[in-house]
Design a protein around this motif. Structure first.
Motif, PDB file in Angstrom:
ATOM      1  N   PHE A 185       0.861  -1.187   0.000  1.00 46.21           N
ATOM      2  CA  PHE A 185       0.000   0.000   0.000  1.00 46.21           C
ATOM      3  C   PHE A 185       0.896   1.236   0.000  1.00 46.21           C
ATOM      4  CE2 PHE A 185       0.400  -1.259   4.483  1.00 46.21           C
ATOM      5  CZ  PHE A 185       0.736  -0.069   5.109  1.00 46.21           C
ATOM      6  N   THR A 186       0.347   2.352  -0.493  1.00 45.91           N
ATOM      7  CA  THR A 186       1.183   3.531  -0.709  1.00 45.91           C
ATOM      8  C   THR A 186       0.757   4.756   0.082  1.00 45.91           C
ATOM      9  OG1 THR A 186      -0.132   4.114  -2.641  1.00 45.91           O
ATOM     10  CG2 THR A 186       1.873   2.821  -3.031  1.00 45.91           C
ATOM     11  N   SER A 187      -0.274   4.639   0.907  1.00 48.18           N
ATOM     12  CA  SER A 187      -0.668   5.801   1.708  1.00 48.18           C
ATOM     13  C   SER A 187      -1.082   5.354   3.108  1.00 48.18           C
ATOM     14  CB  SER A 187      -1.779   6.594   1.016  1.00 48.18           C
ATOM     15  OG  SER A 187      -2.924   5.808   0.838  1.00 48.18           O
ATOM     16  N   TRP A 188      -1.099   6.315   4.008  1.00 45.51           N
ATOM     17  CA  TRP A 188      -1.360   6.080   5.426  1.00 45.51           C
ATOM     18  C   TRP A 188      -2.554   6.911   5.858  1.00 45.51           C
ATOM     19  CZ3 TRP A 188       2.203   2.683   7.511  1.00 45.51           C
ATOM     20  CH2 TRP A 188       3.383   2.525   6.801  1.00 45.51           C
ATOM     21  N   PRO A 189      -3.255   6.502   6.859  1.00 46.11           N
ATOM     22  CA  PRO A 189      -3.222   5.213   7.551  1.00 46.11           C
ATOM     23  C   PRO A 189      -3.770   4.116   6.658  1.00 46.11           C
ATOM     24  CG  PRO A 189      -5.090   6.505   8.287  1.00 46.11           C
ATOM     25  CD  PRO A 189      -4.305   7.392   7.362  1.00 46.11           C
TER      26      PRO A 189
END
Length: 138
Positions: free
Chosen positions: A83-87
């Motif tokens: 995955f490339t973004s948080w949260p």
């Protein structure tokens, strides 16, 4: 760790997963939800997810065992689940990947996406979208 993230452990009983207990948790439970918060100062939406997460678990009537991922292993697991973004909320069944939800959603979106993820078959995580990865790094 922020107070809200600590409350997931102290008030709601979610374990903190690290390298020592990761395998035991993901293989010791049927379907798990792993909460990746990263640094809540950099990613304030992590606090929003920390507030919503206990309610999501109630909504799915114990179909999910949830845990907070230790910052010490977040990057390694991020690379594994791509995955490339948080949260991020990563869903596994029998230790195998089901899906991921990143960022903050509205309540109905969470309910729909989690229902779809739980109905899915296990699969390999999707490949990295290099355009997103490069943009996220700027």
């Amino acid at each position: 760790m922020s107070t809200l993230l600590e409350q997931l452990q102290t008030k709601h009983g979610l374990p903190l997963i690290n390298a020592d207990n990761y395998d035991q948790f993901i293989y010791g439970n049927d379907t798990v939800l792993l909460f990746f918060s990263n640094d809540p100062v950099m990613f304030p939406e992590s606090h929003d997810v920390a507030v919503i997460l206990p309610e999501l678990l109630k909504a799915f009537n114990s179909k999910l065992q949830a845990a907070v991922i230790s910052s010490a292993i977040e990057r390694e697991l991020q690379a594994r689940f791509r995955f490339t973004s948080w949260p991020a909320l990563v869903f596994l069944r029998g230790g195998e990947y089901l899906g991921v939800i990143t960022g903050i959603k509205n309540w109905q979106e969470y309910l729909v996406e989690i229902t779809q993820i739980l109905a899915a078959n296990v699969s390999a995580p999707p490949g990295f979208d290099l355009d997103k990865v490069c943009k996220a790094g700027h």
